[in-house]
Design a protein around this motif. Structure first.
Motif, PDB file in Angstrom:
ATOM      1  N   ILE A 298    -169.672  30.090 -66.570  1.00  0.00           N
ATOM      2  CA  ILE A 298    -168.237  30.259 -66.799  1.00  0.00           C
ATOM      3  C   ILE A 298    -168.004  31.187 -67.991  1.00  0.00           C
ATOM      4  O   ILE A 298    -167.134  32.074 -67.948  1.00  0.00           O
ATOM      5  CB  ILE A 298    -167.554  28.899 -67.024  1.00  0.00           C
ATOM      6  N   LEU A 299    -168.782  31.005 -69.046  1.00  0.00           N
ATOM      7  CA  LEU A 299    -168.656  31.894 -70.198  1.00  0.00           C
ATOM      8  C   LEU A 299    -169.026  33.324 -69.831  1.00  0.00           C
ATOM      9  O   LEU A 299    -168.417  34.279 -70.313  1.00  0.00           O
ATOM     10  CB  LEU A 299    -169.543  31.393 -71.333  1.00  0.00           C
ATOM     11  N   GLN A 300    -170.017  33.469 -68.971  1.00  0.00           N
ATOM     12  CA  GLN A 300    -170.379  34.810 -68.501  1.00  0.00           C
ATOM     13  C   GLN A 300    -169.204  35.446 -67.761  1.00  0.00           C
ATOM     14  O   GLN A 300    -168.867  36.626 -67.987  1.00  0.00           O
ATOM     15  CB  GLN A 300    -171.590  34.730 -67.579  1.00  0.00           C
ATOM     16  N   ALA A 301    -168.565  34.665 -66.882  1.00  0.00           N
ATOM     17  CA  ALA A 301    -167.422  35.197 -66.136  1.00  0.00           C
ATOM     18  C   ALA A 301    -166.270  35.549 -67.069  1.00  0.00           C
ATOM     19  O   ALA A 301    -165.578  36.555 -66.871  1.00  0.00           O
ATOM     20  CB  ALA A 301    -166.965  34.178 -65.092  1.00  0.00           C
ATOM     21  N   GLU A 302    -166.056  34.753 -68.129  1.00  0.00           N
ATOM     22  CA  GLU A 302    -164.962  35.058 -69.052  1.00  0.00           C
ATOM     23  C   GLU A 302    -165.264  36.309 -69.879  1.00  0.00           C
ATOM     24  O   GLU A 302    -164.370  37.130 -70.119  1.00  0.00           O
ATOM     25  CB  GLU A 302    -164.691  33.876 -69.976  1.00  0.00           C
ATOM     26  N   HIS A 303    -166.496  36.465 -70.326  1.00  0.00           N
ATOM     27  CA  HIS A 303    -166.839  37.683 -71.063  1.00  0.00           C
ATOM     28  C   HIS A 303    -166.704  38.920 -70.174  1.00  0.00           C
ATOM     29  O   HIS A 303    -166.276  39.976 -70.637  1.00  0.00           O
ATOM     30  CB  HIS A 303    -168.259  37.582 -71.620  1.00  0.00           C
ATOM     31  N   THR A 304    -167.056  38.774 -68.916  1.00  0.00           N
ATOM     32  CA  THR A 304    -166.875  39.892 -67.979  1.00  0.00           C
ATOM     33  C   THR A 304    -165.398  40.207 -67.804  1.00  0.00           C
ATOM     34  O   THR A 304    -165.002  41.379 -67.715  1.00  0.00           O
ATOM     35  CB  THR A 304    -167.511  39.545 -66.628  1.00  0.00           C
ATOM     36  N   LEU A 305    -164.562  39.169 -67.772  1.00  0.00           N
ATOM     37  CA  LEU A 305    -163.118  39.369 -67.694  1.00  0.00           C
ATOM     38  C   LEU A 305    -162.600  40.055 -68.954  1.00  0.00           C
ATOM     39  O   LEU A 305    -161.762  40.971 -68.872  1.00  0.00           O
ATOM     40  CB  LEU A 305    -162.426  38.021 -67.490  1.00  0.00           C
ATOM     41  N   ARG A 306    -163.068  39.635 -70.107  1.00  0.00           N
ATOM     42  CA  ARG A 306    -162.665  40.291 -71.359  1.00  0.00           C
ATOM     43  C   ARG A 306    -163.093  41.762 -71.370  1.00  0.00           C
ATOM     44  O   ARG A 306    -162.363  42.623 -71.883  1.00  0.00           O
ATOM     45  CB  ARG A 306    -163.272  39.565 -72.553  1.00  0.00           C
ATOM     46  N   SER A 307    -164.259  42.040 -70.835  1.00  0.00           N
ATOM     47  CA  SER A 307    -164.728  43.424 -70.759  1.00  0.00           C
ATOM     48  C   SER A 307    -163.798  44.261 -69.885  1.00  0.00           C
ATOM     49  O   SER A 307    -163.441  45.392 -70.239  1.00  0.00           O
ATOM     50  CB  SER A 307    -166.159  43.451 -70.210  1.00  0.00           C
ATOM     51  N   ALA A 308    -163.399  43.700 -68.748  1.00  0.00           N
ATOM     52  CA  ALA A 308    -162.469  44.418 -67.878  1.00  0.00           C
ATOM     53  C   ALA A 308    -161.117  44.616 -68.555  1.00  0.00           C
ATOM     54  O   ALA A 308    -160.468  45.652 -68.384  1.00  0.00           O
ATOM     55  CB  ALA A 308    -162.301  43.655 -66.563  1.00  0.00           C
ATOM     56  N   ASN A 309    -160.688  43.635 -69.345  1.00  0.00           N
ATOM     57  CA  ASN A 309    -159.425  43.755 -70.071  1.00  0.00           C
ATOM     58  C   ASN A 309    -159.491  44.889 -71.096  1.00  0.00           C
ATOM     59  O   ASN A 309    -158.544  45.666 -71.253  1.00  0.00           O
ATOM     60  CB  ASN A 309    -159.118  42.432 -70.765  1.00  0.00           C
ATOM     61  N   ALA A 310    -160.628  45.000 -71.799  1.00  0.00           N
ATOM     62  CA  ALA A 310    -160.784  46.076 -72.775  1.00  0.00           C
ATOM     63  C   ALA A 310    -160.851  47.438 -72.099  1.00  0.00           C
ATOM     64  O   ALA A 310    -160.398  48.446 -72.657  1.00  0.00           O
ATOM     65  CB  ALA A 310    -162.040  45.839 -73.616  1.00  0.00           C
ATOM     66  N   SER A 311    -161.394  47.495 -70.902  1.00  0.00           N
ATOM     67  CA  SER A 311    -161.479  48.773 -70.185  1.00  0.00           C
ATOM     68  C   SER A 311    -160.095  49.334 -69.869  1.00  0.00           C
ATOM     69  O   SER A 311    -159.921  50.555 -69.766  1.00  0.00           O
ATOM     70  CB  SER A 311    -162.284  48.593 -68.893  1.00  0.00           C
ATOM     71  N   ILE A 312    -159.116  48.457 -69.729  1.00  0.00           N
ATOM     72  CA  ILE A 312    -157.743  48.930 -69.488  1.00  0.00           C
ATOM     73  C   ILE A 312    -157.258  49.727 -70.691  1.00  0.00           C
ATOM     74  O   ILE A 312    -156.563  50.743 -70.544  1.00  0.00           O
ATOM     75  CB  ILE A 312    -156.821  47.739 -69.189  1.00  0.00           C
ATOM     76  N   GLY A 313    -157.611  49.273 -71.897  1.00  0.00           N
ATOM     77  CA  GLY A 313    -157.210  50.003 -73.094  1.00  0.00           C
ATOM     78  C   GLY A 313    -157.771  51.411 -73.114  1.00  0.00           C
ATOM     79  O   GLY A 313    -157.075  52.373 -73.476  1.00  0.00           O
TER      80      GLY A 313
END
Length: 502
Positions: A298-313
Motif C-alpha cells: 500500500i505504501l508502494q502504491a501511495e508513493h507511486t501516486l505521489r510520484s504521478a502527482n509531482a509529474s503534473i507539476g
C-alpha cells in the motif's frame, strides 16, 4: 568602474532569480479516502479487539514471530541467497541514484576550464592586407547552462524521482515479506508431508501386524479367507499411501531447497512438529486504516501516486518560460605568457530565456498524460487497499474458526482411536468380524490425516495474516528472542517426532 558595476548588477540579477526559484505547480497532494469499511467484519471483531493492546504486527520481527529454529535458519539462509531479493535491492539503489541525478539539477554545475588557440590569417583575408599569426588563451571557472527553477519544473522532477525511490524501497520490503511467507508456507507443507509419511509408515506397521495375526489364524482354521484377503488389501493400500507420502515429502523438500536457493545444510536445527511451531497467534489487527501505514504494498502504491502527482507539476511548468544561465570568469590574453598579468581578467554572463509559443500540442498532451496517469495510480492505490482489507478479513475469519475446528478434529481422532481399539479387541476375542476392524482403521487414518492437514492450514493462515498485516518490517525487536539472527546450526537433522495417537 564600469566593469565592476556591470558585474555587480549581474550578480544581483542572479541572486534575484535564485530567490524566485522554488515555486511548484504540482497540485497539493491529498490522500484518497480508503474505499473500505472503518472496522473489520463482525466475525473477527472480538479477536481484533483482543490483540489491540499489543505491538503492531509490522513491529514484530520475523525471527520473533516464527518459533521453529530450523525455519528461522532457513529464512536467514534464503534471504542471503534469493536472487529476486537481490534484484529488488539493486533496483532500490538504481532508483536512489536516479534521485541523486535529479536532485543535482537544482545546483549549478561549476567547473574549471582552460583553452588556447593559435591561427594564421592569409593576406587576402586580413583587413590590413598582410598576413599575420595570432592566438587567444583563456583560463578560469565556468558555469554550465543552469536552469533557474522559477516554476518548479526541476523540483517536480526531483520529487518524482524521490517518490519513485521510496516506492521501490517499499517494493523491496513487500518482496521480502512475500518471500518469507512463501518460504514459511513451503516449510509447513514439508513438515505436513513429513508427518503424513510418519503416519503412513506407522499405519503400515499396524496393518502388517494385523495381517500376520490373521494369516496365523487362517493357517490354523480360525480366520476365514475373506478376512485374510481383506488384510492383504489393507496392507497394499497402506503401502501405496506410504509411497505417495514419500513422493510428496521429496517434492516438498525440493521446493524448499528451490526457495532457499541452495541445498539444505545437514547441520540445521531439528524441526519442531506442527503442533509445537509456537507462532504468535494473537496478532493485533488494529483498524483497517492502520494498513495504510503498515502494508508495504500500500505504501508502494501511495508513493507511486505521489510520484504521478509531482509529474503534473513538471508538465505544467513546460507551459512557462525557462531561464538558463551560462557564465565564465577568469583570465584571457592573446599571448600565453600574458595570461596571468595585470589587466588580463575576463568574464562573461549569458542568461537565456525560452518561451514556448507553438509546440504542436505536445505540452498539452504531456499534461493530459500526467493527469491520466495520476488517476490510474489512484485506482491502483484503492485496489491495493481493498485487496489488503480482504486478506486481513479472511485471516481474521480463519483465526476465529481454526481453534474450534482443530478441537473438533482432535476429538474425532480420539473417538476413532477408541473405536479402532475396541473393534480390534472384539475381533481378537472372536466377537466381531474383521470388516469392522478395517472400517475403524480406515476412519482413524482419515481422521489423523485430516488433523495434520488442518494443523498445517491453521499455521499457514497465521503466516498469511502476519503478511496481510504488514509484519516482518523490522529485523530486530525488543526481547531475548527478537534477534533475527538464527541460532547456531549445530544439531543433526532428526526424524519426525512420534504423534500417531496423540
Amino acid at each position: 568602474m564600469i566593469r565592476i558595476s556591470t558585474l555587480s548588477s549581474a550578480m544581483l540579477t542572479l541572486a534575484a532569480l535564485f530567490a524566485l526559484g522554488g515555486c511548484s505547480l504540482a497540485p497539493k497532494y491529498e490522500r484518497p479516502a480508503a474505499p473500505v469499511p472503518e472496522v473489520w467484519p463482525d466475525h473477527a471483531g472480538t479477536q481484533a479487539r483482543a490483540g489491540a493492546a499489543g505491538s503492531a504486527a509490522a513491529d514484530i520481527g520475523w525471527a520473533r514471530f516464527f518459533g521453529d529454529p530450523r525455519l528461522r535458519a532457513l529464512i536467514a539462509l534464503g534471504l542471503e541467497n534469493n536472487r529476486d531479493l537481490r534484484t529488488a535491492l539493486l533496483r532500490v539503489e538504481q532508483a536512489r541514484a536516479q534521485y541523486r541525478i535529479e536532485r543535482a539539477q537544482l545546483l549549478p554545475a561549476v567547473g574549471a576550464s582552460g583553452s588556447g588557440a593559435r591561427a594564421r590569417t592569409p593576406a587576402d583575408l586580413s583587413s590590413t592586407g598582410q598576413s599575420f599569426t595570432g592566438g587567444e588563451y583563456r583560463a578560469g571557472g565556468a558555469l554550465a547552462a543552469y536552469e533557474i527553477d522559477l516554476f518548479g519544473r526541476v523540483r517536480s522532477l526531483k520529487a518524482t524521482a524521490l517518490e519513485t525511490w521510496l516506492a521501490t524501497e517499499e517494493a523491496r520490503r513487500a518482496a521480502q515479506l512475500s518471500y518469507i511467507s512463501t518460504l514459511a508456507a513451503q516449510y509447513l507443507a514439508e513438515r505436513s508431508a513429513g508427518e503424513q509419511l510418519a503416519l503412513a509408515r506407522q499405519t503400515l506397521a499396524l496393518v502388517e501386524d494385523s495381517h500376520r495375526l490373521i494369516k496365523h489364524r487362517h493357517d490354523h482354521g480360525i480366520a476365514t479367507e475373506l478376512d485374510l484377503r481383506t488384510a492383504e488389501a489393507q496392507v497394499a493400500g497402506a503401502r501405496a499411501a506410504a509411497a505417495e507420502s514419500t513422493r510428496l515429502l521429496d517434492q516438498a523438500r525440493n521446493g524448499l531447497a528451490y526457495l532457499v536457493g541452495a541445498a539444505l545444510p545437514a547441520d540445521l536445527p531439528p524441526a519442531l512438529p506442527l503442533d509445537n511451531q509456537a507462532l504468535i497467534a494473537d496478532l493485533p489487527a488494529g483498524l483497517p486504516s492502520d494498513l495504510l501505514q503498515r502494508r508495504p504494498d500500500i505504501l508502494q502504491a501511495e508513493h507511486t501516486l505521489r510520484s504521478a502527482n509531482a509529474s503534473i507539476g513538471a508538465a505544467r511548468a513546460a507551459f512557462f518560460p525557462s531561464i538558463t544561465l551560462t557564465a565564465f570568469g577568469g583570465t584571457g590574453s592573446a599571448a600565453l605568457d600574458g595570461l596571468f598579468k595585470d589587466g588580463s581578467g575576463a568574464w562573461s554572463f549569458a542568461p537565456q530565456i525560452t518561451l514556448p509559443i507553438f509546440t504542436g500540442g505536445r505540452n498539452r498532451a504531456n499534461l493530459d498524460a500526467a493527469q491520466i496517469q495520476k488517476r490510474i495510480e489512484i485506482a491502483a492505490y484503492e485496489k491495493a487497499i481493498q485487496a489488503a482489507f480482504r486478506e486481513v478479513a479472511d485471516g481474521l475469519a480463519a483465526r476465529a474458526s481454526y481453534d474450534e475446528q482443530l478441537a473438533a478434529q482432535q476429538a474425532q481422532v480420539a473417538a476413532s482411536r477408541a473405536r479402532y481399539e475396541l473393534s480390534n479387541a472384539r475381533y481378537r476375542g472372536g466377537v466381531a468380524d474383521y470388516l469392522a476392524v478395517l472400517t475403524a482403521q480406515q476412519d482413524l487414518f482419515a481422521a489423523q490425516q485430516g488433523l495434520i492437514r488442518s494443523r498445517a492450514l491453521h499455521l499457514t493462515s497465521l503466516v498469511d495474516l502476519y503478511k496481510a498485516l504488514g509484519g516482518g518490517w523490522v529485523e530486530k525487536s525488543e526481547g531475548p528472542e527478537a534477534d533475527n539472527k538464527p541460532p547456531a546450526a549445530t544439531f543433526a537433522d532428526t526424524a519426525t517426532p512420534p504423534f500417531l495417537f496423540r
